[in-house]
Each structure stands twice: as structure tokens, then as C-alpha cells.
Design a protein around this motif. Structure first.
Motif, short mmCIF file in Angstrom:
data_model
loop_
_atom_site.label_atom_id
_atom_site.label_comp_id
_atom_site.label_asym_id
_atom_site.label_seq_id
_atom_site.Cartn_x
_atom_site.Cartn_y
_atom_site.Cartn_z
N GLY A 129 40.80 36.52 26.14
CA GLY A 129 39.42 36.96 26.34
C GLY A 129 39.16 37.30 27.80
O GLY A 129 39.97 36.99 28.69
N THR A 130 38.03 37.94 28.06
CA THR A 130 37.66 38.34 29.42
C THR A 130 36.26 37.84 29.75
O THR A 130 35.43 37.62 28.88
N HIS A 131 36.03 37.68 31.05
CA HIS A 131 34.69 37.33 31.55
C HIS A 131 34.64 37.81 33.00
O HIS A 131 34.80 37.04 33.93
N PHE A 132 34.46 39.11 33.18
CA PHE A 132 34.49 39.69 34.52
C PHE A 132 33.09 39.93 35.07
O PHE A 132 32.26 40.57 34.43
N HIS A 133 32.88 39.41 36.28
CA HIS A 133 31.62 39.69 36.96
C HIS A 133 31.73 41.02 37.70
O HIS A 133 32.81 41.55 37.91
N ASN A 134 30.60 41.55 38.09
CA ASN A 134 30.53 42.90 38.64
C ASN A 134 30.36 42.90 40.16
O ASN A 134 29.82 43.84 40.72
N ASP A 135 30.82 41.85 40.85
CA ASP A 135 30.60 41.73 42.29
C ASP A 135 31.11 42.92 43.08
O ASP A 135 30.52 43.30 44.09
N LEU A 136 32.19 43.52 42.65
CA LEU A 136 32.74 44.68 43.35
C LEU A 136 32.48 45.98 42.58
O LEU A 136 33.09 47.01 42.88
N GLY A 137 31.60 45.93 41.58
CA GLY A 137 31.29 47.11 40.79
C GLY A 137 32.37 47.46 39.79
O GLY A 137 32.41 48.60 39.31
#
Length: 195
Positions: free
Chosen positions: A3-11
Motif C-alpha cells: 500500500g501507499t501513503h504519500f504526502h504532497n510536501d514536494l508536490g
């Protein structure tokens, strides 16, 4: 199952989520409008659009044998759902928000006005149920000014179209707002025809 859980800190939240799906991840964390801590997560409406818009894209991301839907998602529901999330959370949707932003389906200048198929990656009316709207902005061209004037019941010759275009640009810069309201433009046109 990966699974994934990526934050968008770098867009890159959406790009990383798609790359993980291509690598085999099948649990893809996202949230409506990307709402989450820090800079948020991949936006659900964007991820769903990418995975459901074209079967070729779905196959490219999830594999040629992937069949992820019990029923094909109705993408025309995305703008309304995003609007409901925005109203419920108080998180605004900007003009430039991909897929559900208020600028999707709008035309305000030159080439996009003359040949929308050349610059649009998809037809917003067919795919999202958003009727195209012509906006009068500081980027307006003579064609745009004439089209909006015609929608307001005015047929402008070349000289009056030039005057109207100058007025629109001055109005936008004078007020500090890119979009000139149609009511204001209608008042200008009424005065122009009265003179």
C-alpha cells in the motif's frame, strides 16, 4: 499486499502514488482535495480521474489485465463531490485546482478560444459534465470580447470591439482582479451603444 501513503510536501504525492501503483501497490491512500496534515495527500478526485478516464491509462498504471471497477466510475460526479467536501470542510477549491477547480472548462484567451481541442487534454463537458464558459479577463482577445458581447446581446464592429477590449484590460488592471464581471461589461456596452 503493498500500500501507499504519500504526502504532497514536494508536490509529488500523486506522481508517487501512480508510480507505486505501476510497481504493484494496490492500496492507494488519498483524500478528497488532498486534505491531510502538512501539504496533504494525493487528491482522491485526481487519482480517480487518472485511473478511470481512459482504459489505456488504467492498463498502463495497473497492468493490462487490471479490472479495478465493479462499475465504471461516473466522473461527472467529481465536481459536485469536491464542492460538497469544500463546503463541509471550509477548504477552498481554487481556480487552478486540477480536475475540479473553478477554472476547468473556462476559456479566456486566444488559441484556447479558437481551437479548444488543441489545448485541452479532455473535453470537460463530456467527461466531467462541466459546460464550457467564456471568461472575460485581462488576457482577453478581440474574439473573446466579441463572443461575450454577443452572449450579452451586442454585435460589435471592429472599432467598438477594440474599444471594448481596451476597457476590459484597463478594468482588470484598475481593480486588481483578473476576471471582469459580465454585469460591469454589460453596463459598459450599453453606454458604448448609447453614444
Amino acid at each position: 499486499m503493498l500500500g501507499t501513503h504519500f504526502h504532497n510536501d514536494l508536490g509529488l504525492g500523486l506522481a508517487n502514488t501512480v508510480a507505486a501503483a505501476q510497481a504493484g501497490a494496490r492500496v492507494l491512500a488519498s483524500s478528497w482535495l488532498g486534505i491531510a496534515e502538512r501539504s496533504g495527500l494525493a487528491a482522491t478526485e485526481q487519482l480517480l480521474f487518472l485511473l478511470a478516464y481512459e482504459k489505456e491509462t488504467t492498463a498502463a498504471v495497473l497492468g493490462p489485465d487490471a479490472d479495478p471497477w465493479w462499475e465504471q466510475p461516473d466522473l461527472t460526479l467529481l465536481p459536485g463531490l469536491a464542492d460538497a467536501v469544500s463546503r463541509g470542510t471550509g477548504v477552498p477549491i481554487s481556480v487552478t485546482t486540477p480536475i475540479v477547480g473553478s477554472g476547468v472548462g473556462t476559456i479566456s484567451t486566444g488559441t484556447p478560444f479558437a481551437a479548444p481541442d488543441v489545448y485541452q487534454p479532455f473535453d470537460p463537458e463530456t467527461v466531467l459534465g462541466l459546460r464550457p464558459r467564456v471568461l472575460l479577463t485581462h488576457l482577453a482577445s478581440g474574439r473573446v470580447v466579441r463572443a461575450v458581447a454577443a452572449e450579452l446581446g451586442h454585435d460589435l464592429d471592429a472599432a467598438r470591439a477594440a474599444l471594448a477590449l481596451t476597457w476590459v484590460k484597463h478594468r482588470a488592471y484598475r481593480t486588481g482582479r483578473a476576471v471582469v464581471e459580465r454585469e460591469q461589461f454589460a453596463d459598459f456596452l450599453d453606454g458604448l451603444h448609447a453614444s
